[in-house]
Design a protein around this motif. Structure first.
Motif, mmCIF file in Angstrom:
data_model
loop_
_atom_site.group_PDB
_atom_site.id
_atom_site.type_symbol
_atom_site.label_atom_id
_atom_site.label_comp_id
_atom_site.label_asym_id
_atom_site.label_seq_id
_atom_site.Cartn_x
_atom_site.Cartn_y
_atom_site.Cartn_z
ATOM 1 N N ASN A 56 0.828 -1.197 0.000
ATOM 2 C CA ASN A 56 0.000 0.000 0.000
ATOM 3 C C ASN A 56 0.865 1.251 0.000
ATOM 4 N N ASP A 57 0.336 2.318 -0.555
ATOM 5 C CA ASP A 57 0.985 3.624 -0.542
ATOM 6 C C ASP A 57 0.871 4.191 0.871
ATOM 7 N N VAL A 61 -2.474 5.706 2.983
ATOM 8 C CA VAL A 61 -2.942 5.112 4.241
ATOM 9 C C VAL A 61 -3.010 6.181 5.327
ATOM 10 N N CYS A 92 -7.836 -2.137 0.226
ATOM 11 C CA CYS A 92 -6.601 -2.446 0.963
ATOM 12 C C CYS A 92 -6.113 -1.279 1.822
ATOM 13 N N HIS A 93 -6.168 -0.063 1.280
ATOM 14 C CA HIS A 93 -5.712 1.097 2.040
ATOM 15 C C HIS A 93 -6.638 1.388 3.217
ATOM 16 N N GLU A 96 -5.972 -1.289 5.914
ATOM 17 C CA GLU A 96 -4.735 -1.017 6.666
ATOM 18 C C GLU A 96 -4.893 0.193 7.583
#
Length: 123
Positions: A56-57, A61, A92-93, A96
């Motif tokens: 992930n970036d 996040v 996903c972000h 997280e």
């Protein structure tokens, strides 16, 4: 479009469905017929089978963490439920960000699927 938040104690899962239609479809054509339901699910009940395929970036996040702290999660993550097991393939972000904030649950748009649907997502 309306957004609804349902916060419950972690041991007590409940569901509700949200109906909105731009084509005039009648209420009741949603979750009873396989449409999505909005659930607040514990993070540890969502399997993330593709989690290791990308990273992930961290800036995205962090931005999501700041936003979630201020106004809460605005868009639920998409989750597939197969035989009582929840699988997350997107969000996903957001997932997280919830983990890093120490939040026990995340709002999900849950669709029921078959094992064949699951296999398709795993390709």
């Amino acid at each position: 479009m309306a957004s609804f938040v349902l916060r419950l104690p972690t041991g007590n899962l409940r569901s509700f469905s949200v109906h909105s239609s731009s084509n005039g479809a009648p209420p009741g054509s949603g979750s009873q017929n396989g449409g999505p339901m909005i659930l607040e699910l514990p993070l540890d009940k969502i399997r993330r089978p593709l989690m290791r395929t990308r990273s992930n970036d961290p800036n995205k996040v962090q931005e999501l963490m700041d936003s979630i702290r201020q106004i809460g999660l605005q868009v639920p993550i998409d989750v597939l439920e197969v035989d009582g097991v929840y699988y997350g393939f997107s969000g996903c972000h957001r997932y997280e960000a919830h983990q890093r904030l120490g939040l026990p649950t995340i709002r999900c748009k849950v669709r029921r699927g078959t094992k064949e649907t699951l296999r398709h997502h795993l390709r």
